[in-house]
Scaffold this motif. Structure first.
Motif, PDB file in Angstrom:
ATOM      1  N   ALA A   4       0.865  -1.178   0.000  1.00 58.38           N
ATOM      2  CA  ALA A   4       0.000   0.000   0.000  1.00 58.38           C
ATOM      3  C   ALA A   4       0.899   1.224   0.000  1.00 58.38           C
ATOM      4  CB  ALA A   4      -0.910   0.002   1.229  1.00 58.38           C
ATOM      5  N   PHE A   5       0.513   2.232  -0.760  1.00 60.62           N
ATOM      6  CA  PHE A   5       1.241   3.495  -0.812  1.00 60.62           C
ATOM      7  C   PHE A   5       2.691   3.295  -1.246  1.00 60.62           C
ATOM      8  CE2 PHE A   5      -1.736   4.456   2.910  1.00 60.62           C
ATOM      9  CZ  PHE A   5      -2.764   4.861   2.067  1.00 60.62           C
ATOM     10  N   HIS A   6       2.930   2.421  -2.216  1.00 58.48           N
ATOM     11  CA  HIS A   6       4.292   2.125  -2.635  1.00 58.48           C
ATOM     12  C   HIS A   6       4.507   2.552  -4.081  1.00 58.48           C
ATOM     13  CE1 HIS A   6       4.033  -1.139   0.662  1.00 58.48           C
ATOM     14  NE2 HIS A   6       4.496  -0.005   1.148  1.00 58.48           N
ATOM     15  N   GLN A   7       4.404   3.847  -4.294  1.00 60.01           N
ATOM     16  CA  GLN A   7       4.596   4.378  -5.635  1.00 60.01           C
ATOM     17  C   GLN A   7       6.077   4.280  -6.013  1.00 60.01           C
ATOM     18  OE1 GLN A   7       3.017   6.134  -3.105  1.00 60.01           O
ATOM     19  NE2 GLN A   7       1.057   5.343  -3.791  1.00 60.01           N
ATOM     20  N   CYS A   8       6.333   3.947  -7.254  1.00 60.44           N
ATOM     21  CA  CYS A   8       7.726   3.790  -7.680  1.00 60.44           C
ATOM     22  C   CYS A   8       7.806   3.815  -9.206  1.00 60.44           C
ATOM     23  CB  CYS A   8       8.310   2.475  -7.151  1.00 60.44           C
ATOM     24  SG  CYS A   8       7.658   1.015  -7.988  1.00 60.44           S
ATOM     25  N   CYS A   9       9.022   3.667  -9.685  1.00 64.63           N
ATOM     26  CA  CYS A   9       9.287   3.306 -11.078  1.00 64.63           C
ATOM     27  C   CYS A   9       9.008   4.411 -12.098  1.00 64.63           C
ATOM     28  CB  CYS A   9       8.505   2.050 -11.462  1.00 64.63           C
ATOM     29  SG  CYS A   9       8.625   0.701 -10.262  1.00 64.63           S
ATOM     30  N   THR A  10       8.859   5.662 -11.661  1.00 63.12           N
ATOM     31  CA  THR A  10       8.585   6.750 -12.596  1.00 63.12           C
ATOM     32  C   THR A  10       9.846   7.330 -13.219  1.00 63.12           C
ATOM     33  OG1 THR A  10       8.570   8.319 -10.746  1.00 63.12           O
ATOM     34  CG2 THR A  10       6.447   7.413 -11.444  1.00 63.12           C
ATOM     35  N   CYS A  11      11.012   6.900 -12.735  1.00 61.96           N
ATOM     36  CA  CYS A  11      12.296   7.399 -13.256  1.00 61.96           C
ATOM     37  C   CYS A  11      13.176   6.175 -13.512  1.00 61.96           C
ATOM     38  CB  CYS A  11      12.926   8.355 -12.247  1.00 61.96           C
ATOM     39  SG  CYS A  11      14.263   9.353 -12.873  1.00 61.96           S
ATOM     40  N   LYS A  12      12.673   5.295 -14.322  1.00 59.84           N
ATOM     41  CA  LYS A  12      13.196   3.939 -14.493  1.00 59.84           C
ATOM     42  C   LYS A  12      14.693   3.885 -14.773  1.00 59.84           C
ATOM     43  CE  LYS A  12      12.848   0.042 -17.703  1.00 59.84           C
ATOM     44  NZ  LYS A  12      12.195  -0.446 -18.944  1.00 59.84           N
ATOM     45  N   MET A  13      15.352   2.961 -14.094  1.00 60.30           N
ATOM     46  CA  MET A  13      16.752   2.640 -14.373  1.00 60.30           C
ATOM     47  C   MET A  13      16.802   1.565 -15.453  1.00 60.30           C
ATOM     48  SD  MET A  13      19.617   1.089 -11.723  1.00 60.30           S
ATOM     49  CE  MET A  13      18.420  -0.075 -11.012  1.00 60.30           C
ATOM     50  N   GLY A  14      17.751   1.710 -16.368  1.00 61.97           N
ATOM     51  CA  GLY A  14      17.860   0.706 -17.410  1.00 61.97           C
ATOM     52  C   GLY A  14      19.153   0.859 -18.189  1.00 61.97           C
ATOM     53  N   ALA A  15      19.324   0.005 -19.166  1.00 58.40           N
ATOM     54  CA  ALA A  15      20.523   0.023 -20.000  1.00 58.40           C
ATOM     55  C   ALA A  15      20.567   1.309 -20.826  1.00 58.40           C
ATOM     56  CB  ALA A  15      20.544  -1.194 -20.918  1.00 58.40           C
ATOM     57  N   LEU A  16      21.761   1.675 -21.265  1.00 60.58           N
ATOM     58  CA  LEU A  16      21.923   2.905 -22.035  1.00 60.58           C
ATOM     59  C   LEU A  16      21.092   2.896 -23.316  1.00 60.58           C
ATOM     60  CD1 LEU A  16      25.763   3.520 -21.664  1.00 60.58           C
ATOM     61  CD2 LEU A  16      23.902   4.860 -20.655  1.00 60.58           C
ATOM     62  N   ASN A  17      20.881   1.713 -23.879  1.00 58.64           N
ATOM     63  CA  ASN A  17      20.119   1.630 -25.125  1.00 58.64           C
ATOM     64  C   ASN A  17      18.627   1.395 -24.890  1.00 58.64           C
ATOM     65  OD1 ASN A  17      20.219  -0.990 -24.215  1.00 58.64           O
ATOM     66  ND2 ASN A  17      21.006  -1.865 -26.124  1.00 58.64           N
ATOM     67  N   ASP A  18      18.180   1.508 -23.647  1.00 56.18           N
ATOM     68  CA  ASP A  18      16.763   1.338 -23.321  1.00 56.18           C
ATOM     69  C   ASP A  18      16.071   2.694 -23.444  1.00 56.18           C
ATOM     70  OD1 ASP A  18      14.252   0.961 -22.263  1.00 56.18           O
ATOM     71  OD2 ASP A  18      14.928  -0.042 -20.435  1.00 56.18           O
ATOM     72  N   PRO A  19      15.219   2.887 -24.422  1.00 53.91           N
ATOM     73  CA  PRO A  19      14.592   4.203 -24.625  1.00 53.91           C
ATOM     74  C   PRO A  19      13.607   4.579 -23.528  1.00 53.91           C
ATOM     75  CG  PRO A  19      13.619   2.582 -26.095  1.00 53.91           C
ATOM     76  CD  PRO A  19      14.784   1.897 -25.432  1.00 53.91           C
TER      77      PRO A  19
END
Length: 289
Positions: A223-238
Motif C-alpha cells: 500500500a502506498f508504494h509508488q515507484c518506477c517513474t524514473c526507471k533505471m535501465g541500459a543505455l540503449n533502453d529508450p
C-alpha cells in the motif's frame, strides 16, 4: 529459496537520518533555528530530499571529511518528536504538515498518496515495517539491463544497514503473540489467532516453525508504494531515465536515488529497497562500485 529475500522485521529506519553529517532544514516553523547556520559558497554534493535513500546517501558521503555535503529538506526536523518513534502513530501523520498529501490525477477517482515531508521522508509514515523483497525481484532488474543490481549485488547493501534478525524475529513475534493470547485480558475479549491455513504453506504442519516461516514469507501486501517513474535501465533502453550508475541521461552531474528508479516494483514494502538504493548510490558516487 524463492522467499529468502522477503525478510520481515521491525526497525526504526528513520534513525538513519540522524547519521547525516551536515544538513539544512528548510523548516516552515523554525527557520530561525536551523542546525546549520554557516553556508559554503559551493558544495561537492547537494542531496535534494532527506528521505529513505537521500538520508543514506548524505550520511555515507559525509563520512569523508574532505568533502562538503548539503542536504535540502522541505520538511521539519524529526528530532524531539517522540510520536515518530511509535509505529502505531504513523497513520496519525497523514494529512498533516508532515505529509505532502499528494493525490493522483483525477480519472474516475482520485487516490490519496501520503508522502513524508520531514527528515526521514516517507520512512516516518511507514509504520517501521522493513521488508527486503524477493530475491528474484532484483534478479529481474539485472536481467532487464540494470547491470550490478541483481540480488547478489544488492544483498551486501541490505546487510550494511540492517541490524535486526531475519525470519527468526518474525517467528518469535508470532510465538510471543500466542503467549499474549493466553492472558486473561485478551481471553476475556475473545481474541484469537486466525487459524485458516495459508494455502501456499499446507505442506507444513499448522503452527510448526516451518509453517510460520513459510507464512511470513508468502503473506505480503503493498500500500502506498509508488515507484518506477524514473526507471533505471541500459543505455540503449529508450524507456529508461537513469543508467545503472543512476546518472540521468543527457544531464551531467545529476543522479537519482530513490524508489522512482526501480525498473520493476519489489514484491514488498519499498522502504527497505529505497534505503538499499541509497547505500549503493553512495558507493557509486564515491567510486567504490
Amino acid at each position: 529459496m524463492a522467499g529468502t529475500g522477503a525478510i520481515l522485521c521491525v526497525i526504526n529506519v528513520a534513525i538513519l537520518a540522524i547519521l547525516v553529517g551536515r544538513f539544512v532544514f528548510l523548516n516552515d516553523d523554525q527557520t530561525e533555528d536551523l542546525p546549520v547556520t554557516k553556508f559554503e559558497e559551493s558544495y561537492d554534493y547537494i542531496v535534494v530530499g532527506s528521505g529513505s535513500a537521500g538520508s543514506v546517501v548524505a550520511a555515507r558521503l559525509s563520512e569523508d571529511r574532505d568533502v562538503t555535503v548539503l542536504v535540502l529538506e522541505a520538511g521539519p526536523d524529526d528530532r524531539g518528536n517522540i510520536h515518530l518513534t511509535i509505529p502505531s502513530d504513523a497513520a496519525g501523520f497523514q494529512h498533516t504538515k508532515l505529509d505532502w498529501e499528494y493525490y493522483t490525477e483525477p480519472q474516475q477517482y482520485r487516490v490519496y498518496v501520503p508522502r513524508g515531508r520531514v527528515v526521514g521522508g516517507s520512512s516516518q509514515l511507514n509504520f517501521m515495517v522493513h521488508v527486503r523483497g524477493n530475491r528474484f525481484d532484483f534478479d529481474k532488474w539485472a536481467a532487464n539491463g540494470c547491470d550490478g543490481w541483481s540480488y547478489e549485488d544488492v544483498l551486501p547493501y541490505f546487510k550494511k544497514y540492517e541490524d535486526m534478525a531475519d525470519e527468526e524475529l518474525a517467528k518469535s513475534g508470532i510465538r510471543l503473540l500466542q503467549k499474549l493470547l493466553k492472558t486473561d485480558v485478551l481471553k476475556n475479549i475473545g481474541a484469537r489467532l486466525h487459524s485458516t491455513p495459508m494455502p501456499q504453506c499446507t505442506q507444513h504442519q499448522y503452527d510448526s516453525d516451518e509453517y510460520w516461516q513459510c507464512y511470513v514469507r508468502v503473506l505480503t501486501i503493498c500500500a502506498f508504494h509508488q515507484c518506477c517513474t524514473c526507471k533505471m535501465g541500459a543505455l540503449n533502453d529508450p524507456t529508461a531515465v537513469v543508467d545503472p550508475q543512476l546518472r540521468v541521461k543527457g544531464i551531467d552531474g545529476l543522479r537519482v536515488a530513490d524508489a522512482s528508479i526501480m525498473p520493476l516494483i519489489v514484491s514488498a514494502n519499498t522502504n527497505a529497497a529505497s534505503i538499499m538504493i541509497g547505500e549503493k548510490a553512495a558507493d557509486i558516487i564515491k567510486g567504490n562500485k
